[in-house]
Scaffold this motif. Sequence first.
Motif, mmCIF file in Angstrom:
data_model
loop_
_atom_site.group_PDB
_atom_site.id
_atom_site.type_symbol
_atom_site.label_atom_id
_atom_site.label_comp_id
_atom_site.label_asym_id
_atom_site.label_seq_id
_atom_site.Cartn_x
_atom_site.Cartn_y
_atom_site.Cartn_z
ATOM 1 N N ASN A 12 7.391 30.726 94.759
ATOM 2 C CA ASN A 12 7.896 32.089 94.866
ATOM 3 C C ASN A 12 8.839 32.160 96.076
ATOM 4 O O ASN A 12 8.393 32.141 97.226
ATOM 5 C CB ASN A 12 6.717 33.056 95.025
ATOM 6 C CG ASN A 12 7.146 34.519 95.040
ATOM 7 O OD1 ASN A 12 8.116 34.890 95.693
ATOM 8 N ND2 ASN A 12 6.411 35.339 94.307
ATOM 9 N N ALA A 13 10.135 32.229 95.812
ATOM 10 C CA ALA A 13 11.134 32.119 96.883
ATOM 11 C C ALA A 13 11.001 33.220 97.937
ATOM 12 O O ALA A 13 11.139 32.972 99.137
ATOM 13 C CB ALA A 13 12.536 32.143 96.280
ATOM 14 N N ALA A 64 9.995 32.440 101.817
ATOM 15 C CA ALA A 64 10.914 32.803 102.899
ATOM 16 C C ALA A 64 10.249 33.747 103.897
ATOM 17 O O ALA A 64 10.439 33.626 105.110
ATOM 18 C CB ALA A 64 12.170 33.455 102.314
#
Length: 213
Positions: free
Chosen positions: A142-143, A147
Amino acid sequence: MTKTVLCYGDSLTWGYSAETVGRHAYEDRWPSVLQKALGNQVRVIPEGLNGRTTAFDDHLADCDRNGARILPTILQSHNPLDLVVILLGTNDMKPVVAGSAFAALQGISRLVQLVRNHAWGFDYEVPDILIVAPPAITETANAAFAASYLGAVKESSKLPTLYSDLADELGCGFFDANTVAVTTPLDGVHLDAENTRALGRGLEPIVRMMLGL
């Protein structure tokens, strides 16, 4: 006489579901499972807020997520209490919030101070405190979450040892949620229904012991 337990936490206590991007069913959330296991002799109060930190501001939030600023009000509204369970630190791992396990440790220490020094009034006794180390943050595809929690996989793995030592130092109970639950790879942070139920079951013995049941 009925004992009262306050569960002070974040989305893990609120019951956030990475599968639905909503909320787990009431009966699946760990405070509900704990309540059912302990029975009518105990009243378990779930006080979970998505994004809550130990003691830091989150300027991206639409509500106050600073756990230290809100805690005195929560304590006063649920007074008297026999036990306060603190399950926080995951959101402190966000670089935009604090970004380190040591910062979370300092935040937990501050929360313990707030409970101990609260103006309980009415001759109510200061409740016992159970510090719970949250399940470690894990790698995820899950980007957005990856991040948001940059560097958190390594930092969050330090929390059990730090929290355990702090609990010994301050005379609090300690439980490591990693012994019974793992975070979901869907976002690396939250618990699926099975794991949040497992956390409730895992907490029962130490909560029962600390309440003298």
